[in-house]
Design an enzyme around this catalytic site. Structure first.
Site, PDB file in Angstrom:
ATOM      1  N   ASP A   1      62.287  -3.054  53.706  1.00 62.81           N
ATOM      2  CA  ASP A   1      62.009  -4.312  54.407  1.00 62.81           C
ATOM      3  C   ASP A   1      60.882  -5.009  53.649  1.00 62.81           C
ATOM      4  O   ASP A   1      59.714  -4.670  53.815  1.00 62.81           O
ATOM      5  CB  ASP A   1      61.608  -4.007  55.858  1.00 62.81           C
TER       6      ASP A   1
ATOM      7  N   HIS B   1      53.095 -13.318  64.892  1.00 58.87           N
ATOM      8  CA  HIS B   1      53.761 -12.012  65.002  1.00 58.87           C
ATOM      9  C   HIS B   1      52.768 -10.928  64.648  1.00 58.87           C
ATOM     10  O   HIS B   1      51.594 -11.201  64.385  1.00 58.87           O
ATOM     11  CB  HIS B   1      55.010 -11.947  64.121  1.00 58.87           C
TER      12      HIS B   1
ATOM     13  N   HIS C   1      62.962 -15.608  62.438  1.00 56.29           N
ATOM     14  CA  HIS C   1      64.205 -14.864  62.197  1.00 56.29           C
ATOM     15  C   HIS C   1      65.341 -15.792  61.765  1.00 56.29           C
ATOM     16  O   HIS C   1      66.492 -15.625  62.169  1.00 56.29           O
ATOM     17  CB  HIS C   1      64.592 -14.040  63.436  1.00 56.29           C
TER      18      HIS C   1
ATOM     19  N   ASP D   1      63.137 -12.541  53.204  1.00 59.87           N
ATOM     20  CA  ASP D   1      62.779 -11.309  53.925  1.00 59.87           C
ATOM     21  C   ASP D   1      64.057 -10.485  53.989  1.00 59.87           C
ATOM     22  O   ASP D   1      64.992 -10.856  54.700  1.00 59.87           O
ATOM     23  CB  ASP D   1      62.260 -11.667  55.327  1.00 59.87           C
TER      24      ASP D   1
ATOM     25  N   GLU E   1      52.844  -7.003  56.847  1.00 63.22           N
ATOM     26  CA  GLU E   1      53.473  -8.306  56.623  1.00 63.22           C
ATOM     27  C   GLU E   1      52.794  -9.478  57.323  1.00 63.22           C
ATOM     28  O   GLU E   1      53.350 -10.059  58.240  1.00 63.22           O
ATOM     29  CB  GLU E   1      54.943  -8.244  57.040  1.00 63.22           C
TER      30      GLU E   1
ATOM     31  N   HIS F   1      55.350  -2.789  61.353  1.00 65.89           N
ATOM     32  CA  HIS F   1      56.110  -1.887  62.225  1.00 65.89           C
ATOM     33  C   HIS F   1      56.454  -0.630  61.439  1.00 65.89           C
ATOM     34  O   HIS F   1      56.308  -0.592  60.211  1.00 65.89           O
ATOM     35  CB  HIS F   1      57.381  -2.579  62.728  1.00 65.89           C
TER      36      HIS F   1
ATOM     37  N   ASP G   1      91.200  -7.449  65.258  1.00 65.71           N
ATOM     38  CA  ASP G   1      91.404  -6.073  64.785  1.00 65.71           C
ATOM     39  C   ASP G   1      90.566  -5.761  63.539  1.00 65.71           C
ATOM     40  O   ASP G   1      90.897  -4.885  62.757  1.00 65.71           O
ATOM     41  CB  ASP G   1      92.888  -5.801  64.525  1.00 65.71           C
TER      42      ASP G   1
ATOM     43  N   HIS H   1      63.248  -1.532  62.296  1.00 72.67           N
ATOM     44  CA  HIS H   1      62.148  -1.418  63.253  1.00 72.67           C
ATOM     45  C   HIS H   1      62.266  -0.013  63.818  1.00 72.67           C
ATOM     46  O   HIS H   1      62.958   0.219  64.802  1.00 72.67           O
ATOM     47  CB  HIS H   1      62.238  -2.493  64.347  1.00 72.67           C
TER      48      HIS H   1
ATOM     49  N   ARG I   1      55.204 -15.541  53.982  1.00 73.47           N
ATOM     50  CA  ARG I   1      55.012 -14.168  54.466  1.00 73.47           C
ATOM     51  C   ARG I   1      55.107 -13.255  53.247  1.00 73.47           C
ATOM     52  O   ARG I   1      55.882 -13.523  52.330  1.00 73.47           O
ATOM     53  CB  ARG I   1      56.073 -13.796  55.516  1.00 73.47           C
TER      54      ARG I   1
ATOM     55  N   TYR J   1      52.565 -19.906  59.091  1.00 70.11           N
ATOM     56  CA  TYR J   1      53.690 -20.810  59.284  1.00 70.11           C
ATOM     57  C   TYR J   1      53.129 -22.128  59.799  1.00 70.11           C
ATOM     58  O   TYR J   1      52.709 -22.223  60.948  1.00 70.11           O
ATOM     59  CB  TYR J   1      54.682 -20.194  60.275  1.00 70.11           C
TER      60      TYR J   1
ATOM     61  N   GLU K   1      55.384  -9.102  52.483  1.00 70.42           N
ATOM     62  CA  GLU K   1      55.616  -7.826  53.172  1.00 70.42           C
ATOM     63  C   GLU K   1      55.930  -6.712  52.182  1.00 70.42           C
ATOM     64  O   GLU K   1      56.753  -6.876  51.294  1.00 70.42           O
ATOM     65  CB  GLU K   1      56.805  -7.984  54.137  1.00 70.42           C
TER      66      GLU K   1
HETATM   67 MN   LIG Z   1      59.447  -6.297  58.645  1.00 72.10          MN
END
Ligand SMILES: [Mn+2]
Length: 441
Positions: free
Chosen positions: A275, A354, A247, A264, A389, A358, A43, A365, A410, A393, A412
């Site tokens: 972002d 990647h 991710h 990130d 970004e 975006h 709940d 996104h 990375r 890696y 960004e």
């Molecule tokens: Mn991003």
């Protein structure tokens, strides 16, 4: 939740957007429903987040609500917001509701009604139209109702009504509108990017005293919450080789002195997302190998940022960044061959897998495509907001020189495309010197 003054600005923007939508549609009936509250467990629910399209047109943030627009000759003939009625007993438990009476004034909507009248108002207004605009597939109960309406109209077309001619996806129009941000949206995105940047500053300061990724995350989220924001998506706080998982979101591994920490994360402010990604050394000082990788990614990001201007395509931006990353990988000895062959054979993809960025807006996104239906690259236009970004890696694998293994970087930023070029909206420390100075500050 927006403050009263901010709420008024959002409301006047939503009113203008409804008028714009009517102009685009010409004739038809628009139906949008709010997102349902999402159950977390038993709940308990997740914090409520309205559907982006519904919020874009109403500024309203309560579940169990709907917007009906009757559009004739490019103008709104009738607009109705349906929402939950006031109910003292339920409000005692779950908080105040706006209710139809106050909603009419505060949201500047011509008509409001209790959501219990949804079905009758729907069939009432729909009878005047033969084109329906909605988001098919997002609300199963509404889909079923619309199919019933369509089949009933066909079965009873002996009288004057024509059958429904088309069930249209309103996102075609709303995406085109959302792609180019209006003044109010740019203000909110600027604020979301600023709060996101502040979160990164806090995370960098916290890293020297953090034994675990979760402590870095706590500092980041504290900065978001104290600025009146939430996070727009689950933050990624990845130390050491966890940064190579794109991710990663466990955020519970130890932070070692020799690690780089990749964060990130973006704040959501009044529905708008930031972002931002920064990568920084847990010790406050980059090692030589970390510095080498970092500077390649930074150079690639600089190149890509320079390419952000109206008329340029995503692939142009991608290509300039990829070339810099590929050359860097050759210099590091991680890719063999000439720049031409490395690019042609896409060897760099083992280390960069990647895309460069975006669209950013109500969704992290956000709506918008890199290519149009014909497969042609869509050029950037003023008013778009994008992320830039690039990353590298380097896997922790035996064929990689030991000092480089498991390094993930990375960088960004959030960028507004302007008439003359761009405005970078985010601003956390980014060069190695600035990062090291800030961590030690
Ligand atoms: Mn991003």
């Amino acid at each position: 939740m927006p403050s009263a003054a901010l709420g008024a600005i959002i409301v006047s923007a939503t009113r203008r957007r409804r008028t714009q939508l009517a102009k685009r549609i010409g004739d038809g009936f628009v139906i949008l429903t709010a997102a349902a509250a999402a159950c977390r467990s038993r709940d308990t629910n997740y914090p409520y987040r309205p559907d982006s399209y519904f919020y874009y047109l109403t500024g309203f943030v309560e579940p169990q609500s709907a917007l009906l627009l009757s559009v004739k000759a490019g103008r709104i003939a009738r607009e109705i917001l349906l929402c939950r009625g006031r109910d003292r007993r339920t409000e005692q438990w779950n908080g105040e509701r706006l209710g139809p009476l106050r909603a009419r004034r505060q949201l500047q909507i011509e008509e409001t009604a209790d959501i219990m009248y949804f079905d009758s108002l729907l069939s009432d207004v729909v009878s005047e139209h033969d084109h329906l605009y909605c988001l098919p597939g997002t609300d199963a109960a509404l889909d079923a109702k619309l199919i019933t309406i369509i089949s009933n109209r066909r079965a009873h077309n002996r009288d004057s009504t024509t059958p429904i001619q088309a069930l249209c996806d309103v996102s075609l129009h709303l995406d085109a509108m959302r792609l180019i941000k209006d003044t109010e949206e740019i203000e909110l995105l600027r604020k979301a990017a600023q709060i996101s940047s502040d979160g990164h500053r806090a995370a960098m300061r916290a890293v020297r005293y953090s034994k675990n990724e979760m402590q870095v995350e706590a500092a980041l989220v504290a900065a978001f919450r104290s600025a009146g924001a939430h996070y727009a998506f689950e933050p990624i706080v990845a130390s050491g080789k966890n940064a190579c998982t794109l991710h990663y979101c466990a955020n519970n591994a130890p932070v070692r002195q020799r690690h780089l920490v990749l964060v990130d994360a973006g704040a959501e402010y009044c529905g708008y997302a930031g972002d931002v990604t920064r990568t920084f050394p847990a010790s406050g000082k980059f090692t030589e190998a970390q510095a080498d990788v970092y500077d390649i990614v930074l150079a690639a990001q600089k190149k890509a940022l320079t390419a952000i201007k109206p008329g340029n395509t995503w692939s142009a931006i991608e290509n300039t960044a990829t070339r810099t990353l590929a050359q860097g990988l050759i210099d590091l000895g991680l890719c063999k061959g000439t720049i031409k062959t490395v690019l042609k054979k896409s060897n760099y993809q083992r280390f960069y897998m990647h895309r460069i960025g975006h669209f950013l807006g109500l969704d992290v996104h956000d709506v918008g495509r890199h290519k149009n239906i014909a497969g042609k690259q869509e050029p950037l236009r003023a008013g778009m907001v994008v992320t830039v970004e690039p990353g590298l890696y380097i896997p922790d694998e035996p064929d990689i020189p030991a000092p480089l293994r498991g390094i993930g970087v990375r960088i960004e930023d959030d960028v507004l495309v302007t008439d003359n070029g761009k405005e970078v909206l985010s601003g956390a420390p980014k060069t190695r010197t600035d990062i090291e100075a800030w961590i030690h500050g």
